[in-house]
Motif scaffolding. Sequence first.
Motif, PDB file in Angstrom:
ATOM      1  N   LYS A 254      75.460  81.851  92.151  1.00 54.96           N
ATOM      2  CA  LYS A 254      76.878  82.048  91.863  1.00 54.96           C
ATOM      3  C   LYS A 254      76.667  82.262  90.649  1.00 54.96           C
ATOM      4  O   LYS A 254      76.714  83.247  89.766  1.00 54.96           O
ATOM      5  CB  LYS A 254      77.871  80.635  92.416  1.00 54.96           C
ATOM      6  CG  LYS A 254      78.166  80.660  93.521  1.00 54.96           C
ATOM      7  CD  LYS A 254      78.766  79.779  93.693  1.00 54.96           C
ATOM      8  CE  LYS A 254      79.190  78.683  95.270  1.00 54.96           C
ATOM      9  NZ  LYS A 254      80.025  77.621  95.910  1.00 54.96           N
ATOM     10  N   ILE A 255      75.697  81.425  89.292  1.00 52.65           N
ATOM     11  CA  ILE A 255      75.807  81.789  87.987  1.00 52.65           C
ATOM     12  C   ILE A 255      74.945  82.924  88.003  1.00 52.65           C
ATOM     13  O   ILE A 255      74.844  83.851  87.254  1.00 52.65           O
ATOM     14  CB  ILE A 255      75.115  81.150  87.674  1.00 52.65           C
ATOM     15  CG1 ILE A 255      76.425  79.564  87.540  1.00 52.65           C
ATOM     16  CG2 ILE A 255      74.397  80.689  86.229  1.00 52.65           C
ATOM     17  CD1 ILE A 255      75.361  78.324  86.922  1.00 52.65           C
ATOM     18  N   MET A 256      73.941  83.372  88.760  1.00 57.87           N
ATOM     19  CA  MET A 256      73.155  84.350  88.511  1.00 57.87           C
ATOM     20  C   MET A 256      73.681  85.759  88.278  1.00 57.87           C
ATOM     21  O   MET A 256      73.426  86.903  88.600  1.00 57.87           O
ATOM     22  CB  MET A 256      71.421  84.929  89.942  1.00 57.87           C
ATOM     23  CG  MET A 256      70.920  83.099  89.302  1.00 57.87           C
ATOM     24  SD  MET A 256      70.194  84.199  88.118  1.00 57.87           S
ATOM     25  CE  MET A 256      68.399  84.943  88.779  1.00 57.87           C
ATOM     26  N   LYS A 257      74.695  85.571  90.425  1.00 57.34           N
ATOM     27  CA  LYS A 257      75.585  87.039  90.380  1.00 57.34           C
ATOM     28  C   LYS A 257      76.533  87.143  89.385  1.00 57.34           C
ATOM     29  O   LYS A 257      77.119  88.235  89.123  1.00 57.34           O
ATOM     30  CB  LYS A 257      76.522  86.632  91.500  1.00 57.34           C
ATOM     31  CG  LYS A 257      76.034  86.282  92.308  1.00 57.34           C
ATOM     32  CD  LYS A 257      76.531  86.232  93.764  1.00 57.34           C
ATOM     33  CE  LYS A 257      75.961  85.939  95.196  1.00 57.34           C
ATOM     34  NZ  LYS A 257      76.857  86.176  96.379  1.00 57.34           N
ATOM     35  N   GLU A 258      76.965  86.199  88.382  1.00 53.89           N
ATOM     36  CA  GLU A 258      77.795  86.537  86.568  1.00 53.89           C
ATOM     37  C   GLU A 258      77.265  87.756  85.873  1.00 53.89           C
ATOM     38  O   GLU A 258      77.238  87.911  84.875  1.00 53.89           O
ATOM     39  CB  GLU A 258      78.573  85.119  86.445  1.00 53.89           C
ATOM     40  CG  GLU A 258      78.850  84.339  87.392  1.00 53.89           C
ATOM     41  CD  GLU A 258      79.190  82.783  86.665  1.00 53.89           C
ATOM     42  OE1 GLU A 258      78.532  82.828  84.765  1.00 53.89           O
ATOM     43  OE2 GLU A 258      79.427  81.390  87.137  1.00 53.89           O
ATOM     44  N   ARG A 259      75.686  87.946  85.947  1.00 53.95           N
ATOM     45  CA  ARG A 259      74.912  88.009  85.073  1.00 53.95           C
ATOM     46  C   ARG A 259      75.279  89.892  85.067  1.00 53.95           C
ATOM     47  O   ARG A 259      75.773  90.005  85.694  1.00 53.95           O
ATOM     48  CB  ARG A 259      73.497  88.207  85.368  1.00 53.95           C
ATOM     49  CG  ARG A 259      72.774  89.435  86.135  1.00 53.95           C
ATOM     50  CD  ARG A 259      71.838  88.580  85.650  1.00 53.95           C
ATOM     51  NE  ARG A 259      70.772  88.227  87.357  1.00 53.95           N
ATOM     52  CZ  ARG A 259      69.656  88.560  87.695  1.00 53.95           C
ATOM     53  NH1 ARG A 259      69.317  88.882  86.539  1.00 53.95           N
ATOM     54  NH2 ARG A 259      68.844  89.128  88.646  1.00 53.95           N
TER      55      ARG A 259
END
Length: 259
Positions: A254-259
């Motif tokens: 999920k955090i990786m998708k925020e970039r």
Amino acid sequence: MTAPSNLTPAAPQEPRFLVLFDFDETIVNENSDDAVLCALPGQQLPDRLKSSFREGHYNEHMQRILAFMAEQGVPQDSIHSVLERIPPTPGLLNLLQYLQSHREDFELVVVSDANMYFIETWLERAGVRQLFRKIFTNPASFDASGRLVLLPFHSHSCSRCPDNMCKQVILREYLAGRQKELGGAPFQRVFYIGDGANDICPSLALGPRDTAFPRRDFSMHRLLLGMQQSQAAKFKANVVPWASGEDIVDCLKKIMKER
């Protein structure tokens, strides 16, 4: 066709995220200090050794245990094979596989109150030693007599931690050193994965963009729950309990998708 000589190759991307792992009951599903007792002839300690433990002085206690094992004639091969058989925590290898597939983004470090011989033996057997840039733990190596000699990692003034290791001191020094090495750029986020009471102190150094991953229903989780319920506690980081490494993978995705 060769590239023109005036072109320089692109610099490798520096990792954006730092992931710190405890070892016992975090990477492996047991306490390695307890597991190694299986190499003893009777597979248990005498009462005099059991009762010699003093709170905050576990490193000294383990030094006495390793000396006793040497006196009992336990060879290095036996200790080595016991360590290799410790099972990984559920989903842990899947987590490491995910992090390996995104090595350009994640820098991995171990911070553990176990010891270097135990940790490196297990990581090498699991084929994952190369994933970790650094291991911070108590020095340990076999001397000429065949005894595994354990030493404290460092001395510090933190009243919360065992006398031989403060993980917050280690974390803060590592972050400062890496920021300097990376040209002044800090990590975008820091993730701390642990289970025990001594994983609270480093988690207190995390900021609001960072995440503490306490193993569900273990000491770190219970203590953090108490801190969250206390108005006096100022805990800045996000808290994501985990039961399997897959839980951590889901959060990181999920955090990786925020970039």
